[in-house]
Design a protein around this motif. Structure first.
Motif, mmCIF file in Angstrom:
data_model
loop_
_atom_site.group_PDB
_atom_site.id
_atom_site.type_symbol
_atom_site.label_atom_id
_atom_site.label_comp_id
_atom_site.label_asym_id
_atom_site.label_seq_id
_atom_site.Cartn_x
_atom_site.Cartn_y
_atom_site.Cartn_z
ATOM 1 N N ASP A 9 0.596 -1.067 -0.086
ATOM 2 C CA ASP A 9 0.137 -0.092 -0.205
ATOM 3 C C ASP A 9 0.857 1.218 0.037
ATOM 4 O OD1 ASP A 9 -2.147 1.670 0.047
ATOM 5 O OD2 ASP A 9 -3.017 0.937 1.919
ATOM 6 N N ARG A 10 0.264 2.196 -0.598
ATOM 7 C CA ARG A 10 0.968 3.635 -0.773
ATOM 8 C C ARG A 10 0.281 4.578 -0.293
ATOM 9 N NH1 ARG A 10 2.237 6.280 -6.549
ATOM 10 N NH2 ARG A 10 3.123 8.087 -5.958
ATOM 11 N N PHE A 11 0.981 5.494 0.568
ATOM 12 C CA PHE A 11 0.244 6.915 0.943
ATOM 13 C C PHE A 11 1.258 7.840 0.742
ATOM 14 C CE2 PHE A 11 -1.061 3.466 3.567
ATOM 15 C CZ PHE A 11 -2.316 3.546 3.925
ATOM 16 N N GLN A 12 0.520 8.862 -0.288
ATOM 17 C CA GLN A 12 1.519 9.874 -0.758
ATOM 18 C C GLN A 12 1.224 10.997 0.300
ATOM 19 O OE1 GLN A 12 0.413 12.212 -4.354
ATOM 20 N NE2 GLN A 12 2.447 11.485 -5.060
ATOM 21 N N ILE A 13 2.445 11.467 0.820
ATOM 22 C CA ILE A 13 2.683 12.531 1.908
ATOM 23 C C ILE A 13 2.845 13.980 1.123
ATOM 24 C CG2 ILE A 13 3.712 13.350 3.970
ATOM 25 C CD1 ILE A 13 2.490 10.276 3.985
ATOM 26 N N ASN A 14 2.093 14.999 1.591
ATOM 27 C CA ASN A 14 2.297 16.338 1.106
ATOM 28 C C ASN A 14 2.186 17.267 1.959
ATOM 29 O OD1 ASN A 14 2.114 15.630 -1.648
ATOM 30 N ND2 ASN A 14 -0.146 15.075 -1.676
ATOM 31 N N ASP A 15 2.643 18.326 1.805
ATOM 32 C CA ASP A 15 2.650 19.600 2.652
ATOM 33 C C ASP A 15 2.433 20.613 1.663
ATOM 34 O OD1 ASP A 15 3.464 21.800 4.210
ATOM 35 O OD2 ASP A 15 4.623 20.701 5.470
ATOM 36 N N ASN A 16 1.324 21.598 2.455
ATOM 37 C CA ASN A 16 0.990 22.690 1.305
ATOM 38 C C ASN A 16 1.953 23.765 1.416
ATOM 39 O OD1 ASN A 16 0.530 23.706 4.026
ATOM 40 N ND2 ASN A 16 -1.442 24.382 3.506
ATOM 41 N N THR A 17 3.028 23.620 1.959
ATOM 42 C CA THR A 17 4.197 24.604 2.269
ATOM 43 C C THR A 17 5.159 24.211 1.379
ATOM 44 O OG1 THR A 17 5.392 23.798 4.033
ATOM 45 C CG2 THR A 17 3.554 25.546 4.309
ATOM 46 N N LEU A 18 5.439 22.992 0.729
ATOM 47 C CA LEU A 18 6.551 22.701 0.133
ATOM 48 C C LEU A 18 6.462 22.886 -1.551
ATOM 49 C CD1 LEU A 18 8.872 21.158 0.079
ATOM 50 C CD2 LEU A 18 7.569 18.949 -0.369
ATOM 51 N N TRP A 19 6.930 24.102 -1.689
ATOM 52 C CA TRP A 19 7.141 24.644 -3.154
ATOM 53 C C TRP A 19 8.418 24.620 -3.678
ATOM 54 C CZ3 TRP A 19 2.547 26.007 -6.034
ATOM 55 C CH2 TRP A 19 1.464 26.250 -5.397
ATOM 56 N N SER A 20 8.729 24.625 -4.981
ATOM 57 C CA SER A 20 10.026 24.760 -5.505
ATOM 58 C C SER A 20 10.515 26.155 -5.754
ATOM 59 C CB SER A 20 10.134 24.237 -6.851
ATOM 60 O OG SER A 20 9.270 24.641 -7.705
ATOM 61 N N GLY A 21 9.824 27.069 -5.423
ATOM 62 C CA GLY A 21 10.256 28.719 -5.504
ATOM 63 C C GLY A 21 9.798 29.329 -4.480
ATOM 64 N N GLU A 22 9.335 30.694 -4.652
ATOM 65 C CA GLU A 22 9.034 31.522 -3.794
ATOM 66 C C GLU A 22 7.478 32.018 -3.840
ATOM 67 O OE1 GLU A 22 11.293 35.110 -4.469
ATOM 68 O OE2 GLU A 22 13.001 33.869 -4.206
ATOM 69 N N PRO A 23 7.092 32.264 -2.543
ATOM 70 C CA PRO A 23 5.669 32.701 -2.531
ATOM 71 C C PRO A 23 5.269 33.943 -3.674
ATOM 72 C CG PRO A 23 6.207 32.319 -0.452
ATOM 73 C CD PRO A 23 7.496 32.285 -1.319
ATOM 74 N N GLU A 24 4.492 33.844 -4.636
ATOM 75 C CA GLU A 24 3.825 35.001 -5.126
ATOM 76 C C GLU A 24 2.436 35.055 -5.675
ATOM 77 O OE1 GLU A 24 5.424 35.805 -9.955
ATOM 78 O OE2 GLU A 24 7.098 35.206 -8.441
ATOM 79 N N ALA A 25 1.916 36.162 -6.045
ATOM 80 C CA ALA A 25 0.499 36.025 -6.315
ATOM 81 C C ALA A 25 -0.109 35.292 -7.437
ATOM 82 C CB ALA A 25 0.127 37.595 -6.466
ATOM 83 N N GLY A 26 0.701 35.302 -8.367
ATOM 84 C CA GLY A 26 0.153 34.451 -9.720
ATOM 85 C C GLY A 26 -0.823 34.502 -10.343
ATOM 86 N N ASN A 27 -1.753 35.473 -9.846
ATOM 87 C CA ASN A 27 -3.088 36.053 -10.679
ATOM 88 C C ASN A 27 -2.721 36.726 -11.692
ATOM 89 O OD1 ASN A 27 -4.695 34.131 -8.936
ATOM 90 N ND2 ASN A 27 -4.762 35.801 -7.536
ATOM 91 N N ASN A 28 -3.406 36.796 -12.978
ATOM 92 C CA ASN A 28 -3.313 37.698 -13.855
ATOM 93 C C ASN A 28 -4.386 38.453 -13.895
ATOM 94 O OD1 ASN A 28 -3.291 38.979 -16.418
ATOM 95 N ND2 ASN A 28 -3.125 37.273 -17.845
ATOM 96 N N PRO A 29 -4.066 39.801 -13.580
ATOM 97 C CA PRO A 29 -5.165 40.882 -13.347
ATOM 98 C C PRO A 29 -6.232 41.106 -14.563
ATOM 99 C CG PRO A 29 -3.058 42.125 -13.502
ATOM 100 C CD PRO A 29 -2.712 40.477 -13.452
ATOM 101 N N ASN A 30 -5.753 40.596 -15.660
ATOM 102 C CA ASN A 30 -6.430 40.634 -16.917
ATOM 103 C C ASN A 30 -7.134 39.404 -17.126
ATOM 104 O OD1 ASN A 30 -5.379 43.377 -17.627
ATOM 105 N ND2 ASN A 30 -3.596 42.299 -18.292
ATOM 106 N N GLY A 31 -7.225 38.508 -16.380
ATOM 107 C CA GLY A 31 -7.886 37.196 -16.526
ATOM 108 C C GLY A 31 -9.454 37.243 -16.848
ATOM 109 N N PRO A 32 -10.058 38.224 -15.978
ATOM 110 C CA PRO A 32 -11.516 38.406 -16.027
ATOM 111 C C PRO A 32 -11.911 38.911 -17.432
ATOM 112 C CG PRO A 32 -10.884 38.938 -14.017
ATOM 113 C CD PRO A 32 -9.598 38.702 -14.557
ATOM 114 N N GLN A 33 -11.205 39.810 -18.176
ATOM 115 C CA GLN A 33 -11.586 40.275 -19.192
ATOM 116 C C GLN A 33 -11.167 39.235 -20.274
ATOM 117 O OE1 GLN A 33 -9.186 42.094 -17.135
ATOM 118 N NE2 GLN A 33 -11.084 43.305 -16.322
#
Length: 183
Positions: A9-33
């Protein structure tokens, strides 16, 4: 994530703070248009055009979310000898259950994740004493090490790729498996 299985059996272990870069907003402000144009292309059956437009809605690339690793339970049981195998997911209680009979012994494996406790809990049961035998191991695709801490704790320590590529060494991520035996 629980994968289930009999002999392994396999249990995949994750952590929501494990990212390969830096925290960044990442939203495109023009997306809704851009969204109405994406919808129009889809409704017109122009799927390739919709895909190109949809990509314009995405924000800048900042990082990738990475799984920490996998916990493996190896039971050394022949799957062809298993009877009454059943997997169940109780959505109200958030409990995953695997049950089966092997060589006349009824086995049950229950697992759940406690967010407040930041813990994955796995309970192994059998209707015959001393019938649970298994090997535990942990693996990760990250730069990591696995080690035993005493006779009842297994630990994995790893780093996200970009962090160790740019020389940041104090941001280790880890998880530990603590074993408790009853009966």
């Amino acid at each position: 994530m629980v994968f289930g299985g009999v002999s392994r059996d396999r249990f995949q272990i994750n952590d929501n703070t494990l990212w390969s870069g830096e925290p960044e907003a990442g939203n495109n402000p023009n997306g809704p248009q851009i969204l109405p144009s994406v919808r129009e292309a889809i409704l017109a059956g122009k799927y390739e055009e919709a895909a190109v437009l949809w990509k314009k809605m995405q924000g800048p690339y900042s990082a990738r979310y990475l799984p920490m690793g996998d916990l493996w339970l190896n039971f050394h049981q022949e799957e062809k000898e298993v009877k009454a195998y059943r997997r169940d997911l109780d959505l109200e209680g958030a409990v995953s259950t695997v049950s089966y009979t092997y060589q006349g012994v009824q086995y049950q494996r229950e697992s759940f994740v406690s967010y407040p406790d930041k813990a994955l809990v796995i309970r192994l049961k059998a209707n015959k004493a001393k019938s649970i035998t298994l090997d535990l191991s942990m693996t990760s695709k990250l730069k990591s090490t696995v080690s035993a801490r005493g006779k009842d704790v297994l630990s994995l320590v790893g780093k996200a790729p970009v962090l160790w590529l740019i020389g940041i060494t104090n941001l280790n991520r880890w998880f530990m498996i603590a074993l408790r035996e009853r009966g």
